[in-house]
Design a protein around this motif. Structure first.
Motif: not given
Length: 433
Positions: A37-56
């Protein structure tokens, strides 16, 4: 780790570290993205954002190695990926230390360990199925194209060289894919998980060695798979040592056994396992088969014939340009692949460069008798459009404006053949080939 006895201090420290690190690196909550389903890709965006912010943050304030991080792209060994490894390794160590101090009286973690080994084995199984299934259809590494066959061997980087080496032999690629699928099947069943971990350790150590030895930019990912297989093997090192090294009877494994006394718990397990089979085995197999059918035997774009063409005439603004080595405007050795791509030798910066050749996409409009050259696919940037004519079966002429100049090109199809494309095989070889 034996869940039936008291763990020593080292075992507890290692468990705490790997529990945190594997949970972060695997991120099992992101498995929902396997749903179609297309909508499931949006579910992971908060985690991806947090992960990227921590790495940056870690790069700017802790390690300060890179001025700017390059995210994971076609390469999995980017500066972002390395910073991710350093930061979450450090974070896992610190959490493990705090956990040790705050929970120093705990003797073992059998239930948490069961959760961890289950997540690790399912993750490795998912990866095994993902890469193995596409290899079963020879879709990961392709047989060298005519453009690649026409490229001098010394132009290739080690990764591309190794990619073509595997892609050359469909049976070998299918064999390696079958080995990876076999690992996934073994890990999928609790009774064969130990065998799956051992086979997986062998399979992925070979993958890791190739990545390291041929500079393939998936070194971190493949190394993680080897470590995860090792983690599963170490869990039952006493049983493995007794059976394989000491020739002794090995006790039955209990690490993957869990009691589910309630009916809803057993039903939930079967439902989740069935969902796993559908999403990680059946759907990828179906998608790979569909892709295989679409990619099989691509046809030529009428009226052009695929093949190797000599650029017999190259006339720029009514001036005939001879074939001079190093000329930035002259085209030579044009190759039209079956389908919509081609390449030539040219130093013109208008084209996409790879391994000493200029690549392009070409799309024919038979109604207008025009061919449009693009950067790549049909939706990529248009480079220029030329009118064409077919005087005879082996000749194509092109004329039209290119970068403000008027260009006329006459292509003559050759019968050039490459011995590598013959796919020779000999049971009997009287001499070294």
């Amino acid at each position: 780790m034996n869940t039936n006895t008291q763990w020593n201090f080292t075992q507890k420290i290692l468990f705490r570290f790997f529990f945190v690190y594997f949970m972060i690196s695997i991120a099992p909550w992101t498995w929902i993205s396997n749903l179609p389903f297309e909508w499931v890709q949006d579910v992971n965006k908060p985690w991806q954002w947090i992960e990227d912010q921590l790495v940056q943050f870690a790069n700017k304030n802790i390690f300060r190695v890179y001025k700017e991080l390059v995210p994971i792209n076609g390469s999995g060994d980017t500066s972002w990926a390395w910073t991710h490894l350093w930061f979450f390794s450090l974070l896992s160590f610190l959490v493990a230390m705090v956990w040790t101090v705050s929970d120093r009286n705990k003797t073992s973690y059998p239930k948490w360990n069961y959760l961890l080994v289950t997540i690790v084995r399912y993750h490795v199984a998912m990866v095994s199925f993902g890469y193995g299934i596409i290899k079963l259809f020879a879709l990961q590494m392709w047989f060298p194209s005519m453009s690649q066959l026409a490229t001098p061997l010394g132009e290739y980087l080690p990764m591309r060289f190794s990619w073509m080496f595997i892609g050359y032999s469909t049976p070998y690629q299918v064999f390696s894919g079958a080995a990876e699928v076999f690992v996934g099947l073994l890990l999928f069943n609790r009774k064969t998980t130990t065998a799956g971990a051992l086979v997986g350790l062998a399979v992925f150590t070979n993958v890791m060695a190739m990545n390291l030895c041929y500079d393939i930019p998936v070194k971190l990912f493949s190394t993680h798979l080897v470590i995860m297989c090792l983690f599963l093997v170490v869990q039952e090192h006493k049983r493995i040592t007794a059976f394989f090294l000491l020739n002794r009877e090995a006790a039955a494994g209990t690490i993957y056994q869990v009691s589910l006394p309630k009916k809803w718990q057993r039903i939930t397990r079967y439902v989740l396992k069935g969902l796993f089979v559908v999403l990680v085995m059946i759907l990828p197999f179906y998608n790979a088969y569909d892709q295989y059918q679409s990619a099989k035997n691509p046809s030529d774009q009428k009226p052009f014939r695929s093949g190797i063409y000599d650029v017999a005439d190259f006339v720029l603004n009514k001036d005939t340009i001879p074939a001079v080595v190093g000329d930035s405007t002259r085209w030579t050795n044009m190759i039209l692949h079956p389908g919509t791509t081609g390449s030539m030798i040219s130093s013109d910066t208008l084209f996409r460069k790879a391994y000493g050749r200029s690549y392009f996409g070409y799309f024919i409009d038979t109604t207008k008798q025009q061919v449009t050259f693009r950067w790549g696919g049909k939706n990529s940037d248009s480079l220029f459009t030329m009118r064409y004519s077919i005087p005879d079966s082996s000749t194509i002429t092109l004329r039209g404006p290119v970068k403000g100049d008027t260009l006329f090109v006459r292509l003559k199809r050759t019968n050039k053949q490459y011995r590598l494309a013959e796919k020779q095989f000999h049971w009997l070889s009287e001499y070294n080939r």
